[in-house]
Design a protein around this motif. Structure first.
Motif, short mmCIF file in Angstrom:
data_model
loop_
_atom_site.label_atom_id
_atom_site.label_comp_id
_atom_site.label_asym_id
_atom_site.label_seq_id
_atom_site.Cartn_x
_atom_site.Cartn_y
_atom_site.Cartn_z
N TYR A 1 29.57 17.62 7.59
CA TYR A 1 28.81 19.16 6.83
C TYR A 1 29.85 20.81 7.10
O TYR A 1 31.27 20.34 7.80
N VAL A 2 30.56 20.96 5.70
CA VAL A 2 31.16 21.73 5.44
C VAL A 2 30.72 23.61 6.41
O VAL A 2 29.85 23.81 5.23
N GLU A 3 31.70 24.17 7.37
CA GLU A 3 30.98 25.35 7.30
C GLU A 3 32.22 26.52 6.93
O GLU A 3 31.34 27.53 6.81
N ASP A 4 32.83 26.02 5.72
CA ASP A 4 33.63 26.79 5.06
C ASP A 4 34.36 25.96 3.96
O ASP A 4 34.88 24.79 4.41
N GLY A 5 34.44 27.15 3.34
CA GLY A 5 35.38 26.11 1.98
C GLY A 5 34.49 25.90 1.86
O GLY A 5 33.27 25.69 1.08
N TYR A 6 35.38 24.45 0.24
CA TYR A 6 34.12 23.49 -0.48
C TYR A 6 34.80 21.83 -0.65
O TYR A 6 36.53 22.27 -0.07
N GLN A 7 34.05 20.59 -0.56
CA GLN A 7 35.49 19.81 -0.72
C GLN A 7 34.70 18.66 -1.67
O GLN A 7 33.59 18.72 -1.79
#
Length: 266
Positions: free
Chosen positions: A50-56
């Motif tokens: 889960y990406v809580e902040d930013g991006y991947q």
């Protein structure tokens, strides 16, 4: 920073190869300012990120998957992957599962926006961060969340960036990736691929599942997500930076891909 040998609770014995000596069937690993090794790695656990902040970006096989803020990616067991991101801050939660229900969902990669109920469950699961010994509540809760994932999944296939296997098309993709701000006739891409326009359109669709024009739109929208993450520009500025002549045109294109309107981060 993660320990050089222990990563997400797993012990890296060799580069990209992990040993799982954790007793818990499922456990949580939450980390701010995430940094991951750029090389490919694999493990026997199923992975929910889960990406809580930013991006991947997750590079898996012949595709790169963008996981923006408030999105999740499901990765099956033993699937080689690597991650990249130019975001200033990436806060991630990873839940690794040793076993999963007998459902086709768990054998394939999925990227989708986390609905509010799943985000609440993930937020609650943070209380077990890096707890490698199983607790009764932890076991029951994470199993319930795992069983619910197929029902939460409203997949956005356009978060997948296809990479064609045909080497003649790679220069076209590279050119678009570097020049997405500009508008080009299809003839330009045909010249780069050294084939006719008709052959390019047919082979590109056959290799990637989308048209050249759709690929261009996809790259533009994914680049806009990166620019939104910087919090440095207005939406109108971002629209121009990724090749749209107006904010309404950008908003319409963004909605077609993301199924939601673009919003600046607060």
């Amino acid at each position: 920073m993660q320990n050089d040998n222990i990563k997400c609770g797993l012990t890296e014995k060799n580069r990209g190869s992990y040993v799982d000596d954790i007793s818990a069937d499922a456990y949580v690993w939450y980390e701010k300012n995430w940094q991951h090794d750029a090389y490919e790695h694999a493990h026997q656990r199923y992975q929910l990120t889960y990406v809580e902040d930013g991006y991947q970006y997750f590079h898996i096989g012949q595709k790169a998957y963008l996981v923006p803020q408030n999105h999740v990616i499901w990765i099956p067991s033993a699937k080689e992957h690597r991650t990249t991101s130019d975001a200033k801050t990436v806060n991630l939660m990873i839940v690794l599962f040793k076993s999963v229900p007998e459902h086709e969902f768990y054998q394939h990669i999925h990227v989708f926006a986390a609905p509010s109920v799943l985000k609440e469950m993930l937020l609650y699961a943070e209380k077990w961060n890096q707890l490698l010994n199983e607790e009764d509540e932890q076991t029951l809760f994470l199993k319930a969340m795992l069983s619910s994932l197929p029902y939460f999944c409203n997949e956005n296939e356009f978060l997948q960036i296809p990479v064609p296997a045909d080497n003649r098309l790679l220069p076209v993709c590279n050119y678009i990736n570097a020049n997405y701000r500009y508008n080009f006739d299809i003839d330009v891409f045909a010249d780069i691929a050294k084939m006719s326009v008709r052959s390019l359109q047919r082979i590109f669709k056959q290799e990637t599942g989308i048209t050249v024009q759709k690929y261009m739109q996809l790259i533009r929208i994914l680049k806009s997500i990166e620019l939104i993450d910087t919090k440095q520009y207005t939406l109108s500025q971002i629209a121009l930076m990724v090749g749209y002549k107006s904010l309404p045109a950008f908003t319409s294109s963004y909605y077609a891909i993301m199924k939601t309107k673009p919003k600046l981060k607060k």
